[in-house]
Design a protein around this motif. Structure first.
Motif, PDB file in Angstrom:
ATOM      1  N   GLU A 133       0.812  -1.219   0.000  1.00  0.00           N
ATOM      2  CA  GLU A 133       0.000   0.000   0.000  1.00  0.00           C
ATOM      3  C   GLU A 133       0.847   1.270   0.000  1.00  0.00           C
ATOM      4  N   ASN A 134       1.945   1.257   0.751  1.00  0.00           N
ATOM      5  CA  ASN A 134       2.784   2.453   0.857  1.00  0.00           C
ATOM      6  C   ASN A 134       3.989   2.405  -0.080  1.00  0.00           C
ATOM      7  N   ASN A 337       2.795  -5.482   4.523  1.00  0.00           N
ATOM      8  CA  ASN A 337       2.124  -4.182   4.598  1.00  0.00           C
ATOM      9  C   ASN A 337       2.183  -3.604   6.013  1.00  0.00           C
ATOM     10  N   PHE A 338       2.132  -4.494   7.015  1.00  0.00           N
ATOM     11  CA  PHE A 338       2.273  -4.046   8.399  1.00  0.00           C
ATOM     12  C   PHE A 338       3.661  -3.431   8.634  1.00  0.00           C
ATOM     13  N   SER A 341       3.796  -0.053   7.155  1.00  0.00           N
ATOM     14  CA  SER A 341       2.726   0.872   7.524  1.00  0.00           C
ATOM     15  C   SER A 341       3.305   2.081   8.251  1.00  0.00           C
ATOM     16  N   GLN A 342       2.660   3.206   8.135  1.00  0.00           N
ATOM     17  CA  GLN A 342       3.126   4.418   8.826  1.00  0.00           C
ATOM     18  C   GLN A 342       3.131   4.199  10.335  1.00  0.00           C
TER      19      GLN A 342
END
Length: 455
Positions: A133-134, A337-338, A341-342
Motif C-alpha cells: 500500500e505504501n 504491509n504491516f 505501515s506508517q
C-alpha cells in the motif's frame, strides 16, 4: 472386493496423512482445524552478531510480537545457525525446499553475497510492488519489484572541526568522498604534529578501493591502473610522515590482528588526544538515520561534526515473499504491509530511540515528519532551532536512499574482502618491502583477479 479394499486403504492413508500434516504444522507453519495461524519467515544469518541491536534481529522480533498482538497471527522466525555465509546459504536452500515451505525470506544488506543470492531468486519471489500500500512512499533505492527494505542503519565518523579548519577545510561537512578524505590526510601528514599510526595507514590504504573492484556477469574485475595509482598514493602518504622502524611483516601482522602488542600500542596512540586527527575513524557512530533530535544532541558540538562518506557503512534489512502458492501467502503479504505501515514505521523509532539501532524508517513521510517534530521539540526544550548540519545530513541520506542501488551501498562480499586485503598487502610490500615496477604490480593484480574468479 479388491476395489473396496483399495478404497478403504486409501481412506485410512488419507486420514493418516491429514493427521501427520496437522502434527507437522503444529511445529512449523499453520495449525489446522481452527488452531492459531502462523507464517514462517526465514531470518538472515545472525550467528556471530556481536551487536544484535545493530543487525535488526531484535527489531524483527519486536515486529513479530506487535503483528501478533494486532492480528492474532504468529510470525515464526526461522533462525539458521551457520558459521560461514556459504554454510548459511546451503542450509537455507534446505529450508526453502522443505515440505513445510516458508512464506517470507528476510535479508540483510551488510553482505553483498546475500544480495546476489536474493537477486538470483527473483523467479522464486512474488512481484510485490503492486501489493504494498505504501510502495510510493518508500525511498526508491530501498525497493525493487521483488523485495523491499523496511529499516536502515547508518555508520559515520566524527570529524574534528578544529583540526580540519586549520587545514583549510570547511567544518561540519555532511558528506565526504574517499578523495576528500585522502586530500585532508595528505595535508595533515605535512603538519608538525602528524605521525604514522598503522590505523591511519589501514584507513588511508582502504579509501576508494570499493570503486576499483567490480562484479560484472558474475566475474570480478579489478581496475588495475586505478589500483596502481592508489598504491602509489598510499606510499606518498606514508613517506610524508616521520619515518618509523617497521617491516612489512610488522604491518601485515598488525593488519591480520596477529601482533596483539603492536595492535594495542597503535590503538592507544590512535585514541590519544596528544595528536589530534582530522577524522576519528575509531569513533564510528551507528545511528537511526532519521532520529534528528538524538543526532543533534549527541553528535554535533563545538569540536566535532558528523561525516558520511562513500567509505562509510549503510545497512538495510528487508524482505521478499516466496511465490510458493501457499495458503498462508496472503498473511505474508499482510505482514509486509504491516512492516511498511506508517504506524509501525513510526513505532519502531520509539522502540529503538534509547540507542542507535537498526530503526531508520524507509518511508519518506515518516522521516519528514520526524524532522519537523525534532525542530519543534528542540525549540520547546531550549529555545534553539535544530542545527543546520543535522538537516543537511537528513537531506543527504534521503537523497542517497532514493538513488538506484542504495540497497547495495557499502555491502561487502567475501571476494571483495579478499581483494581489499591482498591489495593492501601489495601496498605494504611496496612501502616497507621490495618495491615492484608497474609491470610487476600489474602481473600481481592479474594473478589476484584470476584467483578471485576461481574462489
Amino acid at each position: 472386493m479388491k476395489i473396496l479394499k483399495f478404497k478403504r486403504c486409501f481412506a485410512v492413508t488419507l486420514i493418516l496423512m491429514m493427521l501427520l500434516t496437522t502434527t507437522a504444522c503444529s511445529n512449523g507453519s499453520v495449525v489446522g482445524f481452527g488452531g492459531s495461524k502462523k507464517i514462517d519467515v526465514i531470518l538472515w544469518n545472525t550467528n556471530g552478531d556481536k551487536f544484535p541491536e545493530a543487525s535488526g534481529a531484535d527489531l524483527m522480533t519486536f515486529a513479530a510480537k506487535e503483528y501478533k498482538n494486532k492480528t492474532g497471527i504468529k510470525v515464526n522466525l526461522i533462525s539458521i545457525e551457520a558459521d560461514t555465509q556459504e554454510d548459511y546459504f546451503t542450509k537455507r536452500i534446505e529450508v526453502l525446499l522443505s515440505k513445510d515451505q516458508p512464506e517470507m525470506i528476510l535479508f540483510n544488506t551488510r553482505n553483498q553475497d546475500e544480495l546476489q543470492v536474493i537477486e538470483a531468486m527473483k523467479n522464486d519471489l512474488l512481484h510485490i510492488d503492486g501489493m504494498i500500500e505504501n510502495n510510493g512512499d518508500v525511498f526508491d533505492g530501498m525497493k525493487s519489484e521483488q523485495y523491499c527494505a523496511f529499516a536502515t542503519l547508518v555508520y559515520g565518523n566524527v570529524m574534528n572541526n578544529t583540526v580540519v579548519s586549520e587545514l583549510g577545510v570547511e567544518p561540519n561537512v555532511g558528506f565526504m568522498s574517499a578523495e576528500d578524505v585522502e586530500s585532508i590526510y595528505l595535508k595533515w601528514a605535512e603538519t608538525k604534529d602528524a605521525e604514522l599510526n598503522l590505523f591511519d595507514y589501514r584507513i588511508f590504504s582502504g579509501l576508494g578501493l570499493s570503486s576499483m573492484v567490480h562484479f560484472e556477469d558474475e566475474k570480478v574485475m579489478l581496475e588495475q591502473d586505478a589500483i596502481i595509482n592508489k598504491i602509489k598514493l598510499n606510499e606518498a602518504f606514508v613517506k610524508a610522515l616521520p619515518e618509523r622502524n617497521l617491516s612489512s611483516g610488522d604491518v601485515n601482522d598488525f593488519l591480520a590482528g596477529v601482533n596483539k602488542e603492536l595492535y594495542s600500542k597503535e590503538r592507544d596512540a590512535m585514541i590519544s588526544t596528544a595528536r589530534l586527527k582530522p577524522v576519528n575513524f575509531l569513533t564510528k557512530v551507528a545511528f537511526n538515520a532519521f532520529d534528528m533530535q538524538d543526532f543533534s544532541s549527541n553528535i554535533n558540538d563545538v569540536q566535532s561534526g558528523f561525516v558520511i562518506g562513500d567509505y562509510s557503512f549503510t545497512a538495510s534489512v528487508g524482505f521478499g515473499i516466496l511465490d510458493n502458492q501457499s495458503k498462508e501467502q496472503a498473511n505474508a503479504i499482510d505482514f509486509a504491509n504491516f512492516l511498511l505501515s506508517q504506524e509501525f514505521q513510526t513505532d519502531m523509532q520509539t522502540y529503538t530511540s534509547k540507542s542507535p539501532k537498526m530503526s531508520g524508517s524507509v518511508l519518506k513521510t515518516v522521516n519528514e515528519n520526524g524532522v519537523e517534530l525534532a525542530r519543534s521539540q528542540e525549540m520547546l526544550s531550549n529555545g534553539k532551532p535544530i542545527q543546520d548540519s543535522v538537516t543537511q545530513a537528513h537531506e543527504l541520506i534521503s537523497e542517497r536512499f532514493n538513488q538506484p542501488g542504495a540497497l547495495h551501498f557499502s555491502a561487502i562480499s567475501n571476494n571483495s574482502t579478499v581483494a581489499y586485503e591482498e591489495i593492501i598487502k601489495l601496498s605494504t610490500e611496496q612501502i616497507w618491502g621490495e618495491a615492484k615496477t608497474d609491470v610487476e604490480l600489474r602481473k600481481a593484480l592479474e594473478r589476484l583477479e584470476e584467483r578471485l574468479n576461481h574462489m
